[in-house]
Enzyme design. Sequence first.
Site, mmCIF file in Angstrom:
data_model
loop_
_atom_site.group_PDB
_atom_site.id
_atom_site.type_symbol
_atom_site.label_atom_id
_atom_site.label_comp_id
_atom_site.label_asym_id
_atom_site.label_seq_id
_atom_site.Cartn_x
_atom_site.Cartn_y
_atom_site.Cartn_z
ATOM 1 N N GLY A 13 1.053 -1.443 0.009
ATOM 2 C CA GLY A 13 -0.109 0.330 0.292
ATOM 3 C C GLY A 13 1.305 1.185 0.406
ATOM 4 C CE1 TYR A 133 -3.053 -13.525 2.820
ATOM 5 C CE2 TYR A 133 -2.042 -14.884 1.322
ATOM 6 C CZ TYR A 133 -2.712 -13.322 2.029
ATOM 7 O OH TYR A 133 -2.396 -12.005 1.172
ATOM 8 N N PRO A 160 0.635 -10.930 -7.731
ATOM 9 C CG PRO A 160 1.038 -9.022 -6.153
ATOM 10 C CD PRO A 160 -0.036 -10.394 -6.747
ATOM 11 C CG ASN A 162 8.039 -14.672 -2.707
ATOM 12 O OD1 ASN A 162 7.278 -15.303 -2.489
ATOM 13 N ND2 ASN A 162 8.441 -15.544 -3.501
ATOM 14 C CG HIS A 176 8.270 -12.747 3.155
ATOM 15 N ND1 HIS A 176 6.851 -12.261 2.780
ATOM 16 C CD2 HIS A 176 6.652 -14.445 3.077
ATOM 17 C CE1 HIS A 176 5.883 -12.392 3.332
ATOM 18 N NE2 HIS A 176 5.711 -13.413 2.956
ATOM 19 C CD1 TRP A 199 17.457 -23.036 8.605
ATOM 20 C CD2 TRP A 199 15.503 -23.899 8.278
ATOM 21 N NE1 TRP A 199 16.823 -23.117 9.907
ATOM 22 C CE2 TRP A 199 15.547 -23.871 9.656
ATOM 23 C CE3 TRP A 199 14.263 -24.326 8.237
ATOM 24 C CZ2 TRP A 199 14.628 -24.264 10.596
ATOM 25 C CZ3 TRP A 199 13.258 -25.112 8.502
ATOM 26 C CH2 TRP A 199 13.190 -24.894 10.360
ATOM 27 N NE ARG A 206 10.323 -21.065 -2.981
ATOM 28 C CZ ARG A 206 10.627 -22.177 -3.119
ATOM 29 N NH1 ARG A 206 10.830 -22.515 -4.431
ATOM 30 N NH2 ARG A 206 10.832 -23.121 -2.080
ATOM 31 C CG ASP A 266 15.726 -28.069 -0.269
ATOM 32 O OD1 ASP A 266 16.512 -27.127 0.391
ATOM 33 O OD2 ASP A 266 16.264 -28.810 -0.906
HETATM 34 N N1 LIG Z 1 4.199 -8.884 0.577
HETATM 35 C C1 LIG Z 1 3.994 -9.782 -0.203
HETATM 36 O O1 LIG Z 1 5.565 -10.474 -0.754
HETATM 37 C C2 LIG Z 1 3.105 -10.020 -1.363
HETATM 38 C C3 LIG Z 1 3.430 -10.591 -2.292
HETATM 39 C C4 LIG Z 1 1.890 -10.790 -2.915
HETATM 40 C C5 LIG Z 1 0.994 -9.989 -2.470
HETATM 41 N N2 LIG Z 1 1.001 -9.681 -1.417
HETATM 42 C C6 LIG Z 1 -0.584 -9.179 -1.387
HETATM 43 O O2 LIG Z 1 -0.401 -7.934 -0.790
HETATM 44 C C7 LIG Z 1 -1.314 -7.043 -0.111
HETATM 45 C C8 LIG Z 1 -0.609 -6.417 0.859
HETATM 46 O O3 LIG Z 1 0.101 -7.208 1.466
HETATM 47 P P1 LIG Z 1 1.811 -6.227 2.092
HETATM 48 O O4 LIG Z 1 3.213 -7.102 2.115
HETATM 49 O O5 LIG Z 1 1.898 -4.871 1.504
HETATM 50 O O6 LIG Z 1 1.111 -6.843 3.802
HETATM 51 P P2 LIG Z 1 1.279 -5.272 5.170
HETATM 52 O O7 LIG Z 1 2.473 -4.770 4.960
HETATM 53 O O8 LIG Z 1 0.887 -6.697 6.320
HETATM 54 O O9 LIG Z 1 -0.154 -4.584 4.661
HETATM 55 C C9 LIG Z 1 -1.287 -4.876 5.033
HETATM 56 C C10 LIG Z 1 -1.580 -3.654 5.672
HETATM 57 O O10 LIG Z 1 -3.584 -3.823 6.103
HETATM 58 C C11 LIG Z 1 -4.102 -3.437 6.716
HETATM 59 N N3 LIG Z 1 -4.886 -4.311 7.124
HETATM 60 C C12 LIG Z 1 -5.175 -5.606 7.660
HETATM 61 N N4 LIG Z 1 -6.338 -5.753 8.330
HETATM 62 C C13 LIG Z 1 -7.287 -4.359 8.266
HETATM 63 C C14 LIG Z 1 -7.831 -4.297 9.084
HETATM 64 N N5 LIG Z 1 -8.972 -5.027 9.200
HETATM 65 N N6 LIG Z 1 -8.815 -3.045 8.192
HETATM 66 C C15 LIG Z 1 -8.152 -2.456 8.169
HETATM 67 N N7 LIG Z 1 -6.856 -2.237 7.339
HETATM 68 C C16 LIG Z 1 -6.370 -3.299 7.970
HETATM 69 C C17 LIG Z 1 -3.031 -3.420 8.197
HETATM 70 O O11 LIG Z 1 -3.287 -2.062 8.513
HETATM 71 P P3 LIG Z 1 -2.396 -2.232 10.071
HETATM 72 O O12 LIG Z 1 -0.976 -1.479 9.341
HETATM 73 O O13 LIG Z 1 -2.623 -1.325 10.535
HETATM 74 O O14 LIG Z 1 -1.873 -3.856 10.363
HETATM 75 C C18 LIG Z 1 -1.447 -3.030 6.703
HETATM 76 O O15 LIG Z 1 -1.412 -1.561 5.838
HETATM 77 C C19 LIG Z 1 -1.691 -8.522 0.551
HETATM 78 O O16 LIG Z 1 -3.175 -8.659 -0.155
HETATM 79 C C20 LIG Z 1 -0.358 -9.351 0.211
HETATM 80 O O17 LIG Z 1 -1.057 -10.881 -0.255
HETATM 81 C C21 LIG Z 1 2.483 -9.233 -1.171
#
Ligand SMILES: NC(=O)c1ccc[n+]([C@@H]2O[C@H](COP(=O)([O-])OP(=O)(O)OC[C@H]3O[C@@H](n4cnc5c(N)ncnc54)[C@H](OP(=O)(O)O)[C@@H]3O)[C@@H](O)[C@H]2O)c1
Length: 312
Positions: A13, A133, A160, A162, A176, A199, A206, A266
């Site tokens: 975000g 999830y 997306p 990783n 991760h 590990w 990846r 692995d």
């Molecule tokens: N990171 C990766 O490698 C990756 C890879 C593929 C897809 N994605 C996808 O990208 C998206 C975002 O991932 P991210 O890595 O950015 O995760 P993140 O850093 O944990 O961010 C998630 C955000 O969602 C907010 N949130 C969680 N529960 C909420 C609720 N009940 N109400 C309002 N806001 C809420 C969190 O707020 P708080 O900060 O207040 O907790 C946080 O700002 C996800 O859908 C994920 O599946 C991520």
Amino acid sequence: MRIFISGHNGMVGSAVCRRLSREPNLELITRSRSQLDLTQADQVREFFAEERPDAVVFCAAKVGGIHANNTYPVQFMTDNLLMSVNAIQAAFENNVRRFLFLGSTCIYPRLAPQPIVEDSLLTGPLEPTNEAYALAKIAGLKLCEYYRRQYGVVYHSVMPTNMYGPGDNYHPSNSHVLPALLRRIVEAKENGDSEVVIWGTGAPRREFLYVDDLADAIWRMLNIKEPPSWVNIGTGIDISILDLAKKIAAVVGYEGLIKTDPTKPDGTPRKVCDVSLLKKLGWSAQVSLDEGLRRTFADFVAEARSGVLREA
Ligand SMILES: NC(=O)c1ccc[n+]([C@@H]2O[C@H](COP(=O)([O-])OP(=O)(O)OC[C@H]3O[C@@H](n4cnc5c(N)ncnc54)[C@H](OP(=O)(O)O)[C@@H]3O)[C@@H](O)[C@H]2O)c1
């Protein structure tokens, strides 16, 4: 154009906010979780009725590592289902014509042929450790598809691979692979350790995408009139974990040994997404892994110095 970016404090975000704030004539709407809990239907309905955004980029989700996903499947499923359904429904009821939902390549079947193509969704069993999830995410993604089919609104998703970059989670045991390796190698350098043990055999391959590249791809998808229901976002290039560790060591300036521990599991031998559709849509990754690692290391140091390194 007024765009609501949910989860704007998160890794994805905040990258989307950085990218979209460069565009003229866009007004970004954000709410922290304490201002708007997306699992609460009343709050979500009220927010959409008041703000009436033109478009939504849905980056909020309950995310976590293998251990958390495996231990709390109830919370991972219900929170993610509620957030998605509440937001998609309220968006539609308030005439939002464009909704971009965040899927993930981890919701494809566990044994999907490599490189993973978009059509492999729902063709086989999921990875058991993150099934809850993944099921919730698949429901969100399909709900967007159904709204589009039934009502003609452009609700669509990205898948997306990783991600890494600023705002990543550096929890010592629950992060991760890339941030975990970066942290361990930085600490080994600081402590003067002669070796770092990773590990497994180091052979699994990846794919990694710098998060600002994802944000740019999201902006590209928002500008396509009739985008596919979902499209993979990645580099299409994979690297072995051992080679990744060596690259990180080079960036960090760690000169000790990188050793493997083949007694540890692995995981799947290779995971990389097919990016043909993405390329056809006119986008490909801009930030190389070497450049992304340099930037990420600099961010890690800056975040640690200013006391905002994320470890949860
Ligand atoms: N990171 C990766 O490698 C990756 C890879 C593929 C897809 N994605 C996808 O990208 C998206 C975002 O991932 P991210 O890595 O950015 O995760 P993140 O850093 O944990 O961010 C998630 C955000 O969602 C907010 N949130 C969680 N529960 C909420 C609720 N009940 N109400 C309002 N806001 C809420 C969190 O707020 P708080 O900060 O207040 O907790 C946080 O700002 C996800 O859908 C994920 O599946 C991520």
